[in-house]
Design an enzyme around this catalytic site. Structure first.
Site, PDB file in Angstrom:
ATOM      1  N   HIS A   1       0.817  -1.224   0.000  1.00  0.00           N
ATOM      2  CA  HIS A   1       0.000   0.000   0.000  1.00  0.00           C
ATOM      3  C   HIS A   1       0.848   1.269   0.000  1.00  0.00           C
ATOM      4  O   HIS A   1       0.334   2.354  -0.283  1.00  0.00           O
ATOM      5  CB  HIS A   1      -0.987   0.001   1.177  1.00  0.00           C
ATOM      6  CG  HIS A   1      -0.386   0.314   2.506  1.00  0.00           C
ATOM      7  ND1 HIS A   1      -0.060  -0.649   3.431  1.00  0.00           N
ATOM      8  CD2 HIS A   1      -0.057   1.490   3.094  1.00  0.00           C
ATOM      9  CE1 HIS A   1       0.430  -0.083   4.516  1.00  0.00           C
ATOM     10  NE2 HIS A   1       0.451   1.224   4.338  1.00  0.00           N
TER      11      HIS A   1
ATOM     12  N   ASP B   1       0.062  -7.588   1.451  1.00  0.00           N
ATOM     13  CA  ASP B   1       0.499  -6.192   1.563  1.00  0.00           C
ATOM     14  C   ASP B   1       2.018  -6.069   1.560  1.00  0.00           C
ATOM     15  O   ASP B   1       2.602  -5.324   2.347  1.00  0.00           O
ATOM     16  CB  ASP B   1      -0.078  -5.540   2.825  1.00  0.00           C
ATOM     17  CG  ASP B   1      -0.097  -4.012   2.720  1.00  0.00           C
ATOM     18  OD1 ASP B   1       0.256  -3.490   1.649  1.00  0.00           O
ATOM     19  OD2 ASP B   1      -0.449  -3.354   3.713  1.00  0.00           O
TER      20      ASP B   1
ATOM     21  N   SER C   1       4.698   2.785   7.716  1.00  0.00           N
ATOM     22  CA  SER C   1       4.362   1.584   6.951  1.00  0.00           C
ATOM     23  C   SER C   1       5.531   1.144   6.085  1.00  0.00           C
ATOM     24  O   SER C   1       6.140   1.943   5.371  1.00  0.00           O
ATOM     25  CB  SER C   1       3.149   1.847   6.061  1.00  0.00           C
ATOM     26  OG  SER C   1       1.994   2.037   6.836  1.00  0.00           O
TER      27      SER C   1
END
Length: 388
Positions: A126, A156, A234
């Site tokens: 993402h 992911d 992230s």
């Protein structure tokens, strides 16, 4: 108008108001008095304390002593691991409305880490989703154009590659997640809110959590931590007290999008399985049955009950070779296919259960698929094959 004196019982003419120049003079006199009074107060306030005269030198510094052992350990972990952490900028194409020239603009940022000396960078999918290109900034502040090597949205995860000299690349030490314990210390390094090379610390607060990926598929076995993870973290590493990678910081649980004490990381054992496949093939080879199944909602509407309904069976697939039956229309009526109720004895109640059961195996494994056919439970051996 005349005024009346109550003590004398007589009226006297009203005293005329001061004329303009007199009134102005009174105001000026009052202002001067206020100014002089304030000046006297200020001079008194700023007079040095007689006791402090001659003591204008800086205070002597109190010796600190040695750092605590845990502080030294944290500093060492940061200094070693931070060299492996990168800043990722997602770039998008924009067209100038006047010149019609196309140019790249930053669209978002995230974190990642160096996987090997070949320049492969691991991050979350993402972080680079929807990007036209990306730029990777190393710990030495050098920036490099990156290309996408492969991605696995269901987990992911994504791998980029930069053409940086090997001398600038410091692959992160890889640990394992199978022996993690709730309560052990963890360290997160990333770029929250664009603030690069930020260290946060905490503990593992839970194991085997489940979140949903960008595709809606479940990611099981997630590490839960109270180390602060914010937007921009992230794709960055979660480290153990030995400075080894044990997870990829991926998500937070917060209604307003910032840290509230609950963050999630993809376990490193999953990363170590996926990253080599993405580097070698650009995609993950998954073991499968070669079937298409009904969604959980479709199964409920068809009153399938517990289990997953087979909608179709691909030609020459493992399911076709094992004789599994798809859903068909016969004589104008819908004839339901086989319903998968277990894999190797593990109950299958939903589509996610089916995916999770198959992910535990590899291509070439033979599994026992329990199906419900005409209200009869049947065990069928199926040899898994690679599916895209």
């Amino acid at each position: 108008m005349a005024s009346y004196d109550p003590y004398r019982g007589r009226e006297y003419p009203a005293r005329p108001a001061p004329s303009g120049p007199v009134w102005l003079l009174l105001v000026l006199v009052l202002a001067v008095e206020v100014f002089l009074g304030g000046l006297l107060i200020w001079n008194y306030w700023k007079q040095p304390d007689p006791a402090s005269i001659g003591s204008y030198e800086p205070r002597a510094i109190t010796p600190r002593g040695d750092l605590a052992a845990d502080e030294k350990a944290t500093i060492e972990i940061y200094e070693q691991a931070s060299k492996s952490v990168v800043f990722i900028t997602r770039l998008a194409l924009r067209r100038d409305m006047w010149s019609l020239n196309i140019y790249e603009v930053p669209e978002g940022t995230g974190s990642g880490f160096v996987w090997d000396k070949a320049g492969h960078i691991v991050t979350n999918y993402h972080v680079i989703e929807g990007a036209n290109s990306a730029e990777v900034t190393l710990a030495d502040h050098s920036s490099w154009k990156a290309r996408l090597v492969g991605a696995y949205p269901d987990k992911d995860l994504a791998v980029l590659r930069i053409n940086a000299p090997p001398a600038r690349l410091f692959p992160i030490p890889v640990g394992t997640s199978q022996d993690l314990r709730v309560g052990q210390k963890v360290f997160a390094i990333g770029n929250p809110f664009g603030l690069d090379q930020t260290l946060t610390t905490g503990v593992i607060s839970a194991l085997n959590r489940e979140i949903r990926s960008v595709t809606g598929r479940p990611i099981k076995g997630m590490i839960q931590t109270d180390a602060a993870i914010n937007p921009g973290n992230s794709g960055g590493p979660l480290l153990d007290s030995a400075g080894r990678l044990i997870g990829v910081n991926t998500a937070i649980s917060a209604p307003h999008g910032s840290w509230t004490g609950i963050g999630f990381a993809i376990p490193v054992d999953e990363v170590n399985r996926v990253a080599p496949q993405l580097i070698a093939h650009g995609r993950v080879t998954r073991p499968g049955l070669g079937i298409q199944v009904a969604s959980d909602q479709q199964g409920q509407r068809l009153r399938v009950g517990e289990g997953v309904l087979i909608i179709s069976v691909l030609p020459d697939s493992p399911a076709a070779k094992a004789g599994l039956r798809p859903t068909q229309i016969e004589d104008g009526r819908l004839r339901l296919g086989d319903v998968i109720t277990a894999i190797d004895g593990q109950p299958i109640r939903s589509v996610n259960d089916l995916f999770a059961a198959l992910e535990k195996h590899k291509v070439g494994d033979t599994v026992t698929v329990t199906i419900l056919r005409d209200n009869e439970a049947i065990d069928v051996p199926v040899t898994l094959e690679a599916i895209s």
